[in-house]
Each structure stands twice: as structure tokens, then as C-alpha cells.
Design a protein around this motif. Structure first.
Motif, short mmCIF file in Angstrom:
data_model
loop_
_atom_site.label_atom_id
_atom_site.label_comp_id
_atom_site.label_asym_id
_atom_site.label_seq_id
_atom_site.Cartn_x
_atom_site.Cartn_y
_atom_site.Cartn_z
N ALA A 105 2.08 24.35 6.98
CA ALA A 105 1.70 23.25 7.85
C ALA A 105 0.25 22.83 7.66
O ALA A 105 -0.15 21.73 8.09
N THR A 106 -0.56 23.66 7.01
CA THR A 106 -1.96 23.30 6.74
C THR A 106 -2.08 22.34 5.57
O THR A 106 -3.17 21.84 5.30
N GLY A 107 -0.98 22.10 4.85
CA GLY A 107 -1.02 21.17 3.74
C GLY A 107 -1.05 21.79 2.36
O GLY A 107 -1.16 21.08 1.36
N ILE A 108 -0.97 23.12 2.27
CA ILE A 108 -0.95 23.75 0.95
C ILE A 108 0.33 23.38 0.23
O ILE A 108 1.33 23.03 0.85
N ARG A 109 0.31 23.46 -1.11
CA ARG A 109 1.42 22.99 -1.92
C ARG A 109 2.14 24.19 -2.54
O ARG A 109 1.67 24.77 -3.53
N ASP A 136 -6.87 27.24 8.16
CA ASP A 136 -7.17 26.05 7.39
C ASP A 136 -6.51 26.22 6.02
O ASP A 136 -5.88 27.26 5.75
N ALA A 137 -6.63 25.24 5.16
CA ALA A 137 -5.91 25.27 3.89
C ALA A 137 -6.37 26.44 3.02
O ALA A 137 -5.54 27.05 2.31
N GLY A 138 -7.64 26.77 3.03
CA GLY A 138 -8.14 27.87 2.20
C GLY A 138 -7.60 29.21 2.65
O GLY A 138 -7.08 29.99 1.84
N ILE A 139 -7.70 29.49 3.95
CA ILE A 139 -7.15 30.74 4.49
C ILE A 139 -5.65 30.79 4.24
O ILE A 139 -5.11 31.81 3.80
N ALA A 140 -4.98 29.67 4.49
CA ALA A 140 -3.52 29.64 4.36
C ALA A 140 -3.06 29.88 2.94
O ALA A 140 -2.07 30.59 2.71
N GLU A 141 -3.76 29.32 1.95
CA GLU A 141 -3.35 29.54 0.57
C GLU A 141 -3.46 31.01 0.20
O GLU A 141 -2.56 31.58 -0.45
N CYS A 142 -4.53 31.66 0.61
CA CYS A 142 -4.70 33.09 0.33
C CYS A 142 -3.57 33.90 0.96
O CYS A 142 -2.96 34.76 0.30
N LEU A 143 -3.28 33.64 2.23
CA LEU A 143 -2.25 34.41 2.93
C LEU A 143 -0.86 34.08 2.41
O LEU A 143 0.02 34.95 2.39
#
Length: 353
Positions: free
Chosen positions: A198-202, A162-169
């Protein structure tokens, strides 16, 4: 099924890690630990995995690191920070400990005793110098960042991004690859970045926050420290050594915290005449955190390990003791030995690495 490359986690080790997590009782306590003075990969890997455990329904969950409980300014908007507790408040007897980006027990400081008290311990890392501590080892020296190992474990646990996990990674991956500039930036790294994006992080917003925002005091501090940089063309077996140091007085004069010095090595390593670059950052009287980089001609992990630290062939570090000149003297000596070993390897037609 294809076999793992040498020194990569086996399917049995992946399975053991999944089992250790999924077989915990509903009230099982998990403690996540990363190394002292955490960087983007350490924090991002730990918090990203912590958010993944939350998605699995883990309720008794803490994340921590040894030393001062201070998150560097660039990471203070990272998702999952609410998982963090000071080391002094960390569960003394967790059911499971999971370590992130930690190559040796010494990097756990006062939290090292949790390994003995926990029912099980998993180590996720990508340092070739990892000492093999803990119980279950997910150590991949070919991975560009520990976050690469974390994503693989999340997949095996059935946790979607999800966006939270993805931003951290993404922060973890971007920081350890130097914004995708270093040699470990493989096609697989870009493929992982694509999955995270692809999760939408910027990425533009994240990069400005992590890489391109510094207080004016840090700019002035860098000017002072770079102004005392020394170039030794004969260093590192004639490949060149460039180094500088920053004192606690420097930090105090410009009102800066120690973490503001972490990116300084990038300003030093660009020196055209030197293969090896070093930055010494004073921790206390007679104590220095040393960052080392190589452009490819020198294995700086050999030097770091010999001086009590660890890392990778092109990026490593250790804690040095004495005056700045004494620490640099020890580096010079070990660089000479490393060059001698490399020379013998070439002469014998063997790789000594």
C-alpha cells in the motif's frame, strides 16, 4: 488484554524494547547487527528498522554484519544501504545494540563483543532455536520472518511505513517465505504484505531483481553442482535424502561469488523422492556452510542444532568441518537419530518436538 502465545514476546518485553530506544539521549549511539552472510530477511529487517529509527530522529546510527563487507548482488538496490559500515568500522562501544535474525552469539562473529560493551541489547528474531542471548528478547518462533517482529516494534514506536521501510521489509518477508510459498505463509503474512504494498512499492520489479536475475556464470555453476547431486532413498529414516556440494574451485571456475549459491537449495529440495535436502557450500579448506530443508517429515533444526547450528523445523543450517563426505556422514547419522526420536514420540503418543 489477551495473553501472548507460549514463547512469544510479552508486553513487558515489547515495552522494555521501546523504552531502551526512546530513552536514549539525543546523541545516543545505536549499532544494528545481523548475521554473517546475510540473507534477505537479515538485511531487510535490519535496514528497514534502521530507516525507521531515522524517522524517529536517531542520528548516531550504524548497521553492520560480521565477515566480508559484501552485499549480495540481488540486494544492492535495497533502501538504507548507506547505513552499512564494515565490521571493522563498527562502533566499539555503542549505547544500544540491536540484533536481527540472529539465533546464536556465534552468528555475530567478531562483533559479539559489542553485546558486552553496549549499555543495552535487543534481539529481534524468529528462530525457534534462538539461544536467548542478549538482554531484551523479541523472539517469535511463529513469525514467518524477522521482519514480522520488526514491523510490530515499529508500530509500537509510532513509526509509520514509507516506501523505503516497506521495500526492505517486503524483501525480508518474500525471501523467508519463498515468495509466499512456504507453510509459514499465513493470512497475517498476506495482510502484512498488503500493508507494505500500500506504500506504493512495486512487487514485480522487486521480485525480478531478487529472485529472477542471475549472471550466466551462475547458471553454468548451477549446472555443474546439480550434476553431482546424490539421492539416498533410505536416508532420513526412509523418507529420503538428497544432497550436493559446491567447492571454492567451482565458484572460481565460473567467476562467481559465494552468495550466488544461496538459492541453489530450492533447485535441490524439489526432488520428489526425498523429504530432506542439503547443499554444502565450501567456505575454506575443510569448512562448509550447510543449508538443510525438509518437506515436513523431518525436523531439520534438530540436526542443525546437534551439529552446532540452528534454524526452523523445515529450514536450518550449520557450519560443517572436514571433507564433504564426512559432513554428509554426520548429517546421515543425526537424521537417523532424529527419525528414531520421532518414532518413539509416535509410539508413546507424545510429541517429541
Amino acid at each position: 488484554m489477551s495473553q501472548p502465545a507460549p514463547d512469544q514476546p510479552t508486553e513487558a518485553e515489547w515495552a522494555a524494547a521501546v523504552s531502551a530506544i526512546t530513552r536514549l539521549p539525543a546523541d545516543g549511539r545505536i549499532l544494528l547487527i545481523c548475521h554473517v552472510n546475510p540473507d534477505g530477511d537479515a538485511l531487510g529487517s535490519m535496514l528497514g528498522f534502521g530507516l525507521g529509527l531515522r524517522r524517529l530522529g536517531v542520528r548516531q546510527l550504524q548497521a553492520t554484519f560480521p565477515g566480508r563487507p559484501e552485499v549480495p548482488e540481488p540486494f544492492r538496490e535495497m533502501p538504507g544501504l548507506d547505513l552499512l559500515v564494515p565490521a571493522t568500522a563498527a562502533d566499539p562501544d555503542p549505547d544500544l545494540v540491536i540484533c536481527f535474525d540472529v539465533a546464536a552469539v556465534s552468528r555475530l562473529g567478531d562483533l559479539a563483543d559489542r553485546l558486552d560493551r553496549a549499555g543495552a541489547a535487543i534481539v529481534l528474531d524468529h528462530h525457534a532455536s534462538n539461544t536467548g542471548f542478549g538482554g531484551i528478547h523479541l523472539v517469535d518462533p511463529d513469525a514467518a520472518a524477522t521482519s514480522v517482529v520488526v514491523e510490530k516494534l515499529l508500530v509500537r514506536l509510532g513509526v509509520p511505513l514509507d516506501a523505503g521501510i516497506a521495500e526492505c521489509l517486503y524483501i525480508a518477508l518474500a525471501t523467508d517465505t519463498g515468495s509466499f510459498r512456504f507453510d509459514m505463509t499465513t493470512p497475517a503474512v498476506h495482510e502484512m504484505a498488503a500493508r507494505l504494498l500500500a506504500t506504493g512499492i512495486r512487487p514485480g520489479e522487486i521480485s525480478r531483481r531478487i529472485f529472477d536475475t542471475r549472471p550466466f556464470g551462475a547458471v553454468r555453476l548451477y549446472g555443474d553442482v546439480l550434476g553431482r547431486t546424490q539421492l539416498e532413498p533410505s536416508g532420513a529414516g526412509g523418507l529420503g535424502l538428497v544432497w550436493t556440494y559446491a567447492t571454492l574451485a567451482d565458484l572460481s571456475r565460473h567467476g562467481q561469488r559465494p552468495y550466488t549459491l544461496e538459492p541453489l537449495i530450492d533447485s535441490v529440495r524439489c526432488t520428489a523422492e526425498a523429504d530432506v535436502s542439503c547443499v554444502l557450500k565450501q567456505i575454506a579448506e575443510g569448512e562448509w556452510a550447510v543449508s538443510m530443508r525438509s518437506k515436513g517429515g523431518t525436523d531439520v533444526s534438530r540436526v542443525a542444532v546437534a551439529l552446532g547450528g540452528g534454524g526452523h523445523r523445515l529450514a536450518a543450517g550449520f557450519t560443517g568441518y572436514g571433507s564433504a563426505s564426512e559432513v554428509v556422514g554426520a548429517i546421515r547419522s543425526e537424521l537417523g537419530l532424529a527419525a528414531s526420536v520421532a518414532g518413539r514420540g509416535d509410539a508413546d503418543g507424545r510429541d517429541q518436538g
